[in-house]
Every structure is written in structure tokens, then in C-alpha cells.
Motif scaffolding. Sequence first.
Motif, PDB file in Angstrom:
ATOM      1  N   MET A  24      40.104  39.558  54.339  1.00  0.00           N
ATOM      2  CA  MET A  24      40.379  38.139  54.610  1.00  0.00           C
ATOM      3  C   MET A  24      40.762  37.377  53.343  1.00  0.00           C
ATOM      4  O   MET A  24      41.464  36.371  53.412  1.00  0.00           O
ATOM      5  N   LEU A  25      40.305  37.851  52.191  1.00  0.00           N
ATOM      6  CA  LEU A  25      40.536  37.137  50.937  1.00  0.00           C
ATOM      7  C   LEU A  25      41.799  37.583  50.206  1.00  0.00           C
ATOM      8  O   LEU A  25      42.173  36.990  49.204  1.00  0.00           O
ATOM      9  N   MET A  26      42.456  38.620  50.719  1.00  0.00           N
ATOM     10  CA  MET A  26      43.682  39.106  50.087  1.00  0.00           C
ATOM     11  C   MET A  26      44.882  38.372  50.683  1.00  0.00           C
ATOM     12  O   MET A  26      45.171  38.526  51.853  1.00  0.00           O
ATOM     13  N   GLU A  27      45.538  37.575  49.857  1.00  0.00           N
ATOM     14  CA  GLU A  27      46.681  36.805  50.343  1.00  0.00           C
ATOM     15  C   GLU A  27      47.974  37.603  50.292  1.00  0.00           C
ATOM     16  O   GLU A  27      48.934  37.282  50.955  1.00  0.00           O
ATOM     17  N   GLN A  28      47.993  38.606  49.475  1.00  0.00           N
ATOM     18  CA  GLN A  28      49.154  39.483  49.377  1.00  0.00           C
ATOM     19  C   GLN A  28      48.647  40.860  48.998  1.00  0.00           C
ATOM     20  O   GLN A  28      47.476  41.140  49.192  1.00  0.00           O
ATOM     21  N   GLY A  29      49.478  41.709  48.509  1.00  0.00           N
ATOM     22  CA  GLY A  29      49.080  43.076  48.210  1.00  0.00           C
ATOM     23  C   GLY A  29      47.972  43.176  47.177  1.00  0.00           C
ATOM     24  O   GLY A  29      47.645  42.207  46.502  1.00  0.00           O
ATOM     25  N   ALA A  30      47.393  44.378  47.084  1.00  0.00           N
ATOM     26  CA  ALA A  30      46.350  44.636  46.090  1.00  0.00           C
ATOM     27  C   ALA A  30      46.188  46.135  45.922  1.00  0.00           C
ATOM     28  O   ALA A  30      46.430  46.903  46.854  1.00  0.00           O
ATOM     29  N   VAL A  31      45.776  46.532  44.739  1.00  0.00           N
ATOM     30  CA  VAL A  31      45.403  47.909  44.465  1.00  0.00           C
ATOM     31  C   VAL A  31      43.899  47.899  44.229  1.00  0.00           C
ATOM     32  O   VAL A  31      43.395  47.167  43.370  1.00  0.00           O
ATOM     33  N   ILE A  32      43.187  48.719  45.016  1.00  0.00           N
ATOM     34  CA  ILE A  32      41.733  48.756  44.960  1.00  0.00           C
ATOM     35  C   ILE A  32      41.295  50.187  44.651  1.00  0.00           C
ATOM     36  O   ILE A  32      41.655  51.116  45.367  1.00  0.00           O
ATOM     37  N   TYR A  33      40.535  50.336  43.583  1.00  0.00           N
ATOM     38  CA  TYR A  33      39.939  51.629  43.248  1.00  0.00           C
ATOM     39  C   TYR A  33      38.521  51.653  43.793  1.00  0.00           C
ATOM     40  O   TYR A  33      37.775  50.679  43.631  1.00  0.00           O
ATOM     41  N   LEU A  34      38.139  52.782  44.407  1.00  0.00           N
ATOM     42  CA  LEU A  34      36.780  52.960  44.907  1.00  0.00           C
ATOM     43  C   LEU A  34      36.112  54.131  44.192  1.00  0.00           C
ATOM     44  O   LEU A  34      36.651  55.239  44.165  1.00  0.00           O
ATOM     45  N   HIS A  35      34.934  53.870  43.635  1.00  0.00           N
ATOM     46  CA  HIS A  35      34.144  54.882  42.942  1.00  0.00           C
ATOM     47  C   HIS A  35      32.807  55.034  43.659  1.00  0.00           C
ATOM     48  O   HIS A  35      32.300  54.070  44.228  1.00  0.00           O
ATOM     49  N   GLU A 137      29.416  46.952  43.575  1.00  0.00           N
ATOM     50  CA  GLU A 137      29.817  46.123  42.433  1.00  0.00           C
ATOM     51  C   GLU A 137      31.336  46.029  42.468  1.00  0.00           C
ATOM     52  O   GLU A 137      32.022  47.054  42.499  1.00  0.00           O
ATOM     53  N   ILE A 138      31.825  44.811  42.484  1.00  0.00           N
ATOM     54  CA  ILE A 138      33.260  44.562  42.569  1.00  0.00           C
ATOM     55  C   ILE A 138      33.696  43.892  41.274  1.00  0.00           C
ATOM     56  O   ILE A 138      33.236  42.798  40.945  1.00  0.00           O
ATOM     57  N   GLN A 139      34.556  44.570  40.541  1.00  0.00           N
ATOM     58  CA  GLN A 139      35.035  44.064  39.258  1.00  0.00           C
ATOM     59  C   GLN A 139      36.537  43.793  39.378  1.00  0.00           C
ATOM     60  O   GLN A 139      37.281  44.638  39.876  1.00  0.00           O
ATOM     61  N   SER A 140      36.947  42.632  38.913  1.00  0.00           N
ATOM     62  CA  SER A 140      38.375  42.316  38.938  1.00  0.00           C
ATOM     63  C   SER A 140      39.003  42.724  37.618  1.00  0.00           C
ATOM     64  O   SER A 140      38.390  42.605  36.560  1.00  0.00           O
ATOM     65  N   ILE A 141      40.240  43.219  37.711  1.00  0.00           N
ATOM     66  CA  ILE A 141      40.946  43.691  36.529  1.00  0.00           C
ATOM     67  C   ILE A 141      42.169  42.821  36.239  1.00  0.00           C
ATOM     68  O   ILE A 141      42.567  42.657  35.102  1.00  0.00           O
ATOM     69  N   SER A 142      42.767  42.254  37.284  1.00  0.00           N
ATOM     70  CA  SER A 142      44.017  41.498  37.150  1.00  0.00           C
ATOM     71  C   SER A 142      43.818  40.057  37.617  1.00  0.00           C
ATOM     72  O   SER A 142      42.806  39.735  38.250  1.00  0.00           O
ATOM     73  N   PRO A 143      44.799  39.183  37.367  1.00  0.00           N
ATOM     74  CA  PRO A 143      44.708  37.822  37.902  1.00  0.00           C
ATOM     75  C   PRO A 143      44.547  37.809  39.434  1.00  0.00           C
ATOM     76  O   PRO A 143      43.774  37.018  39.968  1.00  0.00           O
ATOM     77  N   ARG A 144      45.247  38.706  40.122  1.00  0.00           N
ATOM     78  CA  ARG A 144      45.106  38.793  41.578  1.00  0.00           C
ATOM     79  C   ARG A 144      43.669  39.172  41.937  1.00  0.00           C
ATOM     80  O   ARG A 144      43.071  38.625  42.854  1.00  0.00           O
ATOM     81  N   GLY A 145      43.108  40.124  41.208  1.00  0.00           N
ATOM     82  CA  GLY A 145      41.724  40.530  41.428  1.00  0.00           C
ATOM     83  C   GLY A 145      40.738  39.414  41.125  1.00  0.00           C
ATOM     84  O   GLY A 145      39.761  39.220  41.857  1.00  0.00           O
ATOM     85  N   HIS A 146      40.991  38.650  40.041  1.00  0.00           N
ATOM     86  CA  HIS A 146      40.115  37.520  39.695  1.00  0.00           C
ATOM     87  C   HIS A 146      40.055  36.538  40.857  1.00  0.00           C
ATOM     88  O   HIS A 146      38.988  36.041  41.207  1.00  0.00           O
ATOM     89  N   SER A 147      41.205  36.257  41.445  1.00  0.00           N
ATOM     90  CA  SER A 147      41.275  35.313  42.559  1.00  0.00           C
ATOM     91  C   SER A 147      40.422  35.796  43.741  1.00  0.00           C
ATOM     92  O   SER A 147      39.674  35.023  44.340  1.00  0.00           O
ATOM     93  N   ILE A 148      40.525  37.087  44.053  1.00  0.00           N
ATOM     94  CA  ILE A 148      39.756  37.649  45.172  1.00  0.00           C
ATOM     95  C   ILE A 148      38.257  37.569  44.880  1.00  0.00           C
ATOM     96  O   ILE A 148      37.464  37.144  45.728  1.00  0.00           O
ATOM     97  N   VAL A 149      37.841  37.966  43.674  1.00  0.00           N
ATOM     98  CA  VAL A 149      36.416  37.942  43.321  1.00  0.00           C
ATOM     99  C   VAL A 149      35.891  36.511  43.306  1.00  0.00           C
ATOM    100  O   VAL A 149      34.790  36.243  43.803  1.00  0.00           O
ATOM    101  N   ASP A 150      36.670  35.571  42.764  1.00  0.00           N
ATOM    102  CA  ASP A 150      36.230  34.172  42.748  1.00  0.00           C
ATOM    103  C   ASP A 150      36.027  33.651  44.176  1.00  0.00           C
ATOM    104  O   ASP A 150      35.048  32.979  44.470  1.00  0.00           O
TER     105      ASP A 150
END
Length: 157
Positions: A24-35, A137-150
Motif C-alpha cells: 500500500m505504501l509503494m507509489e511506484q516500483g521498488a527493489v526489495i531484498y529479503l534476508h 527489520e526494514i532498512q531503507s537504502i534509497s530515497p524511494r526506500g526512505h519514503s516507504i519507511v517514513d
Amino acid sequence: MTHCVGFQLADEAATVKMGNQLAMLMEQGAVIYLHGDLGAGKTTLTRGVIQGFGHQGKVKSPTYTLVEPYELATANVYHFDLYRLGDPEELEYMGIRDYFSPTAICVVEWPEKGGEFIPTPDLDITLRYVGDARAIEIQSISPRGHSIVDKLKNHSE
């Protein structure tokens, strides 16, 4: 600068719900790594993301096919499982770069096996066991990721 947020996930339903929230929080594409260890909930979280974009059917781990595409009305979601990948160069032969468009959602399990053939993530997520529950634990790496985490932080407060 990275942003980071963590949650306790009591059960499978909570893990799926977290995936729904991320979608729901992704407004456009994203790359997500899962560990996480085997069975830690990576595919369960991915199921939540894919269902969050409107998929109704089953979501299976692409352990042997490496990628499972979900071309949905609201987004193209590609679920990668690199656990059985023998050599990262195999990704080049399968045209991996074609999947990572700016508007696609690419969820990658076992990303460390992909080497330089997969792009830097927007979100780097780790799932681990905490007794019968899970911690995420969800860590943002990019500006797009920062927006999602915020947004996730604001959504959960």
C-alpha cells in the motif's frame, strides 16, 4: 543515510499483513531484498506484498524457476528466489535486467547470491525467529526506500 524500522510479527497472518502494508505504501516500483534463515517468513511476506497489489491466487516460492512473474492491474511484481542459484552469471543469461524496470516491484530472496547482477535495493529487509514469532527489520537504502519507511513509521504510530 538509511532509515530503519522494526516490528514483531506474532504469526503468519501478521507477516502477510506487513506485506500488504508495504504494498500500500509503494507509489511506484521498488527493489526489495529479503534476508533470513529458511522458514523465517520471506515467502510469506512476499505473498502479502503480491496480494496487496491485488493477486488472488496462490503465491509459491520460485525456488527452481528463479523468478515468478505477477503481471497485475496495478503493478508488475516479480518474485525472485536465488537460493539455488549456482553462479550469479546465470542471471545475465535469463535477462534479469529486463525485470528491474523503474515501475516494477522486484522482491528478491537470497539477494547475496545475485552479486552485481541485481541492482541496489530500495528496502533491505531481514526476518528472524523470536521464539514462535518473527521479528522484521526494514532498512531503507534509497530515497524511494526512505519514503516507504517514513510512511510505515507514521502509519504504525
